[in-house]
Scaffold this active site. Structure first.
Site, PDB file in Angstrom:
ATOM      1  N   ARG A   1       0.808  -1.243   0.000  1.00 56.86           N
ATOM      2  CA  ARG A   1       0.000   0.000   0.000  1.00 56.86           C
ATOM      3  C   ARG A   1       0.829   1.275   0.000  1.00 56.86           C
ATOM      4  O   ARG A   1       0.286   2.353   0.216  1.00 56.86           O
ATOM      5  CB  ARG A   1      -0.969   0.027   1.186  1.00 56.86           C
ATOM      6  CG  ARG A   1      -1.904  -1.160   1.278  1.00 56.86           C
ATOM      7  CD  ARG A   1      -2.741  -1.324   0.044  1.00 56.86           C
ATOM      8  NE  ARG A   1      -3.857  -2.257   0.254  1.00 56.86           N
ATOM      9  CZ  ARG A   1      -4.563  -2.787  -0.742  1.00 56.86           C
ATOM     10  NH1 ARG A   1      -4.255  -2.501  -2.002  1.00 56.86           N
ATOM     11  NH2 ARG A   1      -5.550  -3.603  -0.507  1.00 56.86           N
TER      12      ARG A   1
ATOM     13  N   ASP B   1      -1.030 -13.034  -2.000  1.00 53.26           N
ATOM     14  CA  ASP B   1      -1.940 -12.025  -2.550  1.00 53.26           C
ATOM     15  C   ASP B   1      -2.457 -11.117  -1.428  1.00 53.26           C
ATOM     16  O   ASP B   1      -3.635 -10.779  -1.359  1.00 53.26           O
ATOM     17  CB  ASP B   1      -3.100 -12.666  -3.315  1.00 53.26           C
ATOM     18  CG  ASP B   1      -3.831 -11.654  -4.192  1.00 53.26           C
ATOM     19  OD1 ASP B   1      -3.293 -10.543  -4.401  1.00 53.26           O
ATOM     20  OD2 ASP B   1      -4.945 -11.949  -4.648  1.00 53.26           O
TER      21      ASP B   1
ATOM     22  N   HIS C   1      -6.359  -3.779   4.251  1.00 53.96           N
ATOM     23  CA  HIS C   1      -7.335  -2.692   4.104  1.00 53.96           C
ATOM     24  C   HIS C   1      -7.598  -2.009   5.438  1.00 53.96           C
ATOM     25  O   HIS C   1      -7.482  -2.632   6.488  1.00 53.96           O
ATOM     26  CB  HIS C   1      -8.677  -3.249   3.595  1.00 53.96           C
ATOM     27  CG  HIS C   1      -8.716  -3.475   2.117  1.00 53.96           C
ATOM     28  ND1 HIS C   1      -8.598  -2.452   1.211  1.00 53.96           N
ATOM     29  CD2 HIS C   1      -8.871  -4.604   1.386  1.00 53.96           C
ATOM     30  CE1 HIS C   1      -8.677  -2.951  -0.015  1.00 53.96           C
ATOM     31  NE2 HIS C   1      -8.823  -4.256   0.063  1.00 53.96           N
TER      32      HIS C   1
END
Lengths: 322, 423
Positions: free
Chosen positions: B65, B307, B311
């Site tokens: 991120r 993967d 969040h």
């Protein structure tokens, strides 16, 4: 996260009304019976009972609606509730407020019951898993998932005309794939032990594995409608013409439109239903819609009683008669 | 620092080692396995009795991120989570913000990693096309020089097959590995769930198998045409496994990975609209899951990736179709790998090879084995634990856990990155 019994209290009473799926035959029958008792209220000159006096119901519509929103409002009013109707297009949701913030702000206004329509499948479950204890959610349509009060008013209409579900053949015709109404109807018909549930549509308007819902699939209207007791036509949304789902409106009407000629293949006393809004000349011929077998306007009337029934059952206290 | 790891069960698939022995580390490298090198005086000894000593894991698909979405996670938070969960090398895809399509971004990522203490090796996968727009080739040679170890268009489409062909050809000319996630955007549409009985019942916009397989068939043909060495990432369908098996049989230079969650979860796990299990590609059917497991066992699928997609809480606090896809999986990666072994999918050494030796070989990384002269990336694992998976214990900044409450038996006790123990 959402649990399978999200819509029931521990004692089995209805806490939310999110989907027909997962409810027992008994609860569905209770809804129909309760609705039956409310039809007399709607026929009286003073059309109010005090069941929801002091309660506040909020109509939260993120998607356009005429019938559902109006009949929910009338149902709440006839139960003596205070009603707040919010058109989300003019509210803070478009200013970027999150769904949960919108919900919690309204909860802070002491709302007891939310009637919610939203474009996302699963949104009713989402709201129900985030409201405070004691606050209920009624699903007025979530995406392509469910529209349980519509299905129950359709069941009510069928029972009024056919008395029972056992042995009946019911055909649902049109855009099953994108229809929350069809999904809820199919669950309700199967839970109520309907003899045979058929769906009639071209493959492009059927979801994959449709038969796993408990239906017989027909692509040929004339074959599928043969000897049925009930024909439910679904609205064909105009935007389906642009997604390569169908060749043309004309072709659709020829293949899947309900005409006076076609209805002769059904039982002579078959009833014709449509959840509205109907497209005359696309899925249904005008003369059929206005004909004597059509019960489309009755559906709207019964919608008030059925929504009163669901609201009153949700508001009922344990140990007292709802 | 000179470190001696004593009496651990050393498992190194690359050298077919599986025995209780000692490992000796001198500065950044492994100096010996087994007997003490001449003149070696350990400054630190780690007793690994009863524990496993494994090569540090290599994760070839991990989103940190950063740059761009640091409200979700950062290089500091995710390299820490990775290292302490036994993952010592991370490959990060180019779809950060801004996109990794120029050397400045590559440098920025490595600089951030350095500032965070180099807790983990980071390898960048560069963009195949500028801004991943699928129209103009990126400066692939420059990206290679900047340190990119492979090139990919991530989950973004190419304008047309011609651009894809040219991109693959040019990459091949640079000797670069091409990484492809086979996706047909039109068939994906606005879908959010596998096109199966569950999506039908729940009215969720469906994603057909062909959204992956139709793209994969075309991608394989372009490999045949261009000869570009190609790795297929995050395969989800049974038919994809068959197609890759055939491509390998035909001698094409292809390899493949599956995401760890696809080996355990299916579309029915999203029942009741559980947004924690919303992923792209979607969780598929039970049959697909079994085919992926079989593909791992017979070598069709070379690697397993995390993967990882951390969040913030708000990303998942939405109705299912509007929630953001992705699972935070660094904290469950190793425990799930051992579950695969427990469930008889793979023998232990093979399972370890899928996350060490094979990805290191395919991506050309100096990692994934325990041998003298190799970089000293290794981990000491206790596989006799018993605990329940809890997102609040996650080290990753992303608490979007799809395995809440699962029983795990494995914990990482020590991670050593380039000879440096991570605390």
């Amino acid at each position: 996260m959402a649990n399978p019994n999200l819509q029931l209290h521990d004692d089995g009473r209805l806490r939310h009304f999110l989907s027909v799926e997962g409810l027992s035959k008994q609860i569905l029958t209770d809804i129909l019976d309760t609705a039956e008792s409310f039809t007399s209220v709607t026929d009286r000159s003073i059309k109010k009972v005090p069941i929801l006096r002091g309660k506040t119901v909020a109509n939260l519509f993120f998607e356009a609606s005429t019938r559902t929103r109006a009949t929910f409002e009338l149902a709440a009013q006839r139960l003596s509730a205070d009603i707040l109707s919010l058109d989300i297009k003019t509210s803070s949701a478009v200013k970027g407020e999150s769904l949960l913030d919108t919900l919690h702000n309204l909860e802070a206004m002491q709302i007891d019951m939310f009637v919610i329509r939203h474009q996302d499948s699963g949104s009713a479950h989402f709201f129900a898993s985030h409201v405070h204890p004691g606050v209920s959610v009624l699903n007025a349509g979530d995406g392509q998932h469910a529209h349980p009060t519509q299905a129950m008013l359709d069941m009510f209409t069928i029972r009024r005309h056919k008395q029972q579900f056992e042995g009946l053949s019911v055909a649902i015709v049109g855009d099953i794939k994108h229809s929350r109404v069809a999904r809820s109807q199919i669950h309700a018909l199967n839970i109520l032990n309907t003899g045979q549930v058929r769906v009639i549509a071209p493959p492009t308007l059927l979801p994959e594995h449709c038969e796993t819902l408990g239906v017989q699939v027909y692509h040929d209207f004339d074959e599928g409608i043969r000897d049925v007791d009930v024909v439910i036509m679904l609205r064909l949304q105009k935007e389906r013409m642009t997604g390569a789902l169908l060749p043309s409106e004309k072709e659709y009407f020829r293949q899947y439109g309900l005409t006076a000629e076609r209805i002769k293949l059904a039982k002579p006393d078959a009833i014709i239903m449509h959840p509205g809004p109907a497209n005359r000349g696309i899925e249904i011929e005008s003369s059929v819609m206005d004909g004597k077998q059509s019960v489309i306007l009755q559906q709207v009337t019964f919608g008030i009683a059925v929504r009163m029934a669901v609201m009153s059952m949700i508001a009922s206290q344990p140990g007292l008669d709802g | 620092m000179k470190i001696r790891i004593k009496n651990g069960r050393v498992i190194d698939p690359a050298s077919a080692t599986d025995r209780v022995t000692d490992v000796f580390i001198d500065l950044q490298l492994i100096s010996a396995v087994g007997s003490v090198p001449d003149g070696f005086v350990a400054e630190k000894e780690i007793d690994a009795s009863g524990k496993l000593v494994l090569p540090g894991l290599v994760d070839i698909q991990c989103r940190v991120r950063e740059p761009g979405l640091t409200h979700k996670a950062s290089i500091a938070s995710e390299t820490n989570a990775a290292a302490r969960n036994g993952i010592t090398s991370l490959c990060i895809p180019p779809d950060s913000k801004p996109i990794t399509d120029n050397s400045a971004i590559v440098e920025q990522i490595h600089h951030s990693n350095q500032k965070a203490g180099n807790r983990c090796h980071i390898y960048t996968i560069g963009a195949l096309t500028k801004k991943l727009q699928g129209e103009i080739l990126s400066n692939m040679g420059t990206l290679k020089q900047a340190g990119c170890i492979a090139l990919s268009n991530a989950q973004r489409p190419f304008l047309n097959n011609l651009v894809q062909r040219r991109a693959m050809e040019y990459a091949a000319g640079q000797g670069m590995l091409v990484v492809i996630q086979p996706m047909d955007q039109a068939l994906y549409g606005n879908g959010c769930a596998h096109e199966g009985p569950l999506a039908t019942r729940r009215g969720l916009p469906p994603i057909p198998e062909a959204a992956e397989t139709a793209a994969l068939a075309k991608d394989i043909e372009l490999v045949a045409q261009t000869g570009a060495r190609t790795h297929f990432g995050q395969i989800s369908c049974a038919r994809s496994v068959d197609m890759i098996r055939q491509a390998k049989k035909d001698g094409l230079p292809v390899s493949a990975d599956a995401s760890m969650h696809q080996l355990f979860l299916t579309d029915f796990d999203i029942d009741n609209f559980d947004t924690r299990k919303l992923v792209i590609p979607p969780l598929r059917s039970e049959q697909d899951k079994h085919a992926l497991r079989a593909g791992l066992a017979d070598g069709t699928i070379d690697c397993i990736c995390s993967d990882h997609q951390p969040h913030d809480a708000d990303a998942k606090l939405k109705p299912f179709p509007s929630a953001e896809p992705g699972i935070s999986s660094l904290d469950v990666f190793l425990p799930l790998l051992f579950k695969l072994v427990e469930e008889g999918v793979l023998p232990l050494a093979e399972a370890i090879a899928k996350v060490t030796q094979h990805p290191a070989r395919i991506f050309g990384l100096p990692a994934g084995q325990i041998a003298p002269g190799e970089l000293a990336d290794l981990i000491i694992v206790d596989d006799q634990q018993s605990y329940s998976c809890r997102s609040e214990e996650f080290l990753s900044a992303g608490k979007n856990n799809a395995f809440e409450g699962w029983d795990f038996s494995t914990r990482v006790e020590h991670s050593i990155i380039a000879g440096k123990p991570i605390d």
